[in-house]
Design an enzyme around this catalytic site. Sequence first.
Site, short mmCIF file in Angstrom:
data_model
loop_
_atom_site.label_atom_id
_atom_site.label_comp_id
_atom_site.label_asym_id
_atom_site.label_seq_id
_atom_site.Cartn_x
_atom_site.Cartn_y
_atom_site.Cartn_z
N HIS A 124 -33.89 40.44 9.64
CA HIS A 124 -34.28 40.59 11.23
C HIS A 124 -33.83 39.31 11.62
O HIS A 124 -34.41 38.33 11.49
CB HIS A 124 -35.57 41.02 11.50
CG HIS A 124 -36.11 40.93 13.02
ND1 HIS A 124 -37.26 41.18 13.09
CD2 HIS A 124 -35.30 41.12 13.94
CE1 HIS A 124 -37.41 41.17 14.41
NE2 HIS A 124 -36.42 41.14 14.97
N HIS A 169 -35.34 36.20 9.69
CA HIS A 169 -36.29 36.33 8.81
C HIS A 169 -36.16 37.67 8.17
O HIS A 169 -35.42 38.52 8.40
CB HIS A 169 -37.75 36.06 9.23
CG HIS A 169 -38.03 37.25 10.22
ND1 HIS A 169 -37.76 36.82 11.47
CD2 HIS A 169 -38.62 38.28 10.23
CE1 HIS A 169 -38.09 38.12 12.24
NE2 HIS A 169 -38.73 39.12 11.33
N ASP A 173 -38.32 41.03 6.71
CA ASP A 173 -39.74 41.78 6.86
C ASP A 173 -40.03 42.74 5.56
O ASP A 173 -39.31 43.55 5.39
CB ASP A 173 -39.78 42.58 8.29
CG ASP A 173 -39.97 41.80 9.25
OD1 ASP A 173 -40.62 40.79 9.46
OD2 ASP A 173 -39.01 41.77 10.15
N LYS A 214 -37.73 70.52 -34.94
CA LYS A 214 -38.91 69.83 -33.94
C LYS A 214 -38.89 68.41 -34.63
O LYS A 214 -39.37 68.07 -35.58
CB LYS A 214 -39.85 70.88 -34.27
CG LYS A 214 -41.04 70.37 -33.58
CD LYS A 214 -42.35 71.03 -33.82
CE LYS A 214 -43.72 70.35 -33.49
NZ LYS A 214 -44.10 68.97 -33.90
N ASP A 234 -41.23 64.99 -34.05
CA ASP A 234 -42.70 64.66 -33.70
C ASP A 234 -42.44 63.72 -32.54
O ASP A 234 -41.33 62.93 -32.73
CB ASP A 234 -43.69 64.38 -34.59
CG ASP A 234 -44.00 65.58 -35.33
OD1 ASP A 234 -44.07 66.48 -34.62
OD2 ASP A 234 -44.25 65.65 -36.53
MN MN Z 1 -39.32 41.02 12.19
#
Ligand code: MN
Length: 256
Positions: free
Chosen positions: A41, A47, A49, A245, A247
């Site tokens: 921002h 900064h 956010d 099979k 385990d």
């Molecule tokens: Mn802000």
Amino acid sequence: MAKPKLANYQRKRDFTRTQEPSGKNARAAPAKALRFVIQKHAASRLHFDLRLEWAGAFRSWAVPKGPSRDPKVRRMAMEVEDHPLDYGDFEGTIPKGEYGGGTVMLWDRGYWAPEKGFEKVGAALDAGELKFVMEGERMHGSWVLVRLKGGQPGNSKNAWLLIKHRDEGAVEGDAMASTDDDRSVASGRSMAQIAAGKGPALKPFMAAARPKPEAAAALPAFVEPQLARTLEKPPSGPGWAHEIKFDGYRMQLRIS
Ligand code: MN
């Protein structure tokens, strides 16, 4: 679920002037898999956010220098008012003179979860310590938010520290948040492109298309795992395949 408290958020903004979501007629619904976003921002001061989905809203912290993936670096994080979940799809420019005026980039997004012992997130935040993991495009692994002494729950000028734990997501000397050369995780745009209102549209995350209700209802709540049985001879014929099979554990993945 109680309605998220967005009065502070709404009081600070004039939605006839800013394109930010008002939180009314919300598009994003709360999810069990908790989401996070980090927005870059460029307000009067640049900064980042950090927003963690909780109780139908985003708990939010403004991190002046941005998160650092270096565990030796502690970053100040000022808790700010809860934001609506729709904010997690917001990228654009808040007009000059409006609250938070400046360009906003969706810098990271993904899922977060509290760590063991911090599952009661509301209580952990009230107590001033939350250990949690984030899995996004930039953030990976374990972090802690710890409130500095003197901070009060609910105080809008609430100072915390955001610190990376040592794990595979840690990066020594991390300077990722200090570059101008980064791009939006939602649109691929640079800050300059967002500021100019140019470039590709963003791919929504919070208000992503959800299956139609009838499709969701068709999914059973639980699918009993198929267990092996002892027989003299394996069945044969079309529609049968056989494998040895082994385990171990069975895992079910469910997508709805
Ligand atoms: Mn802000």
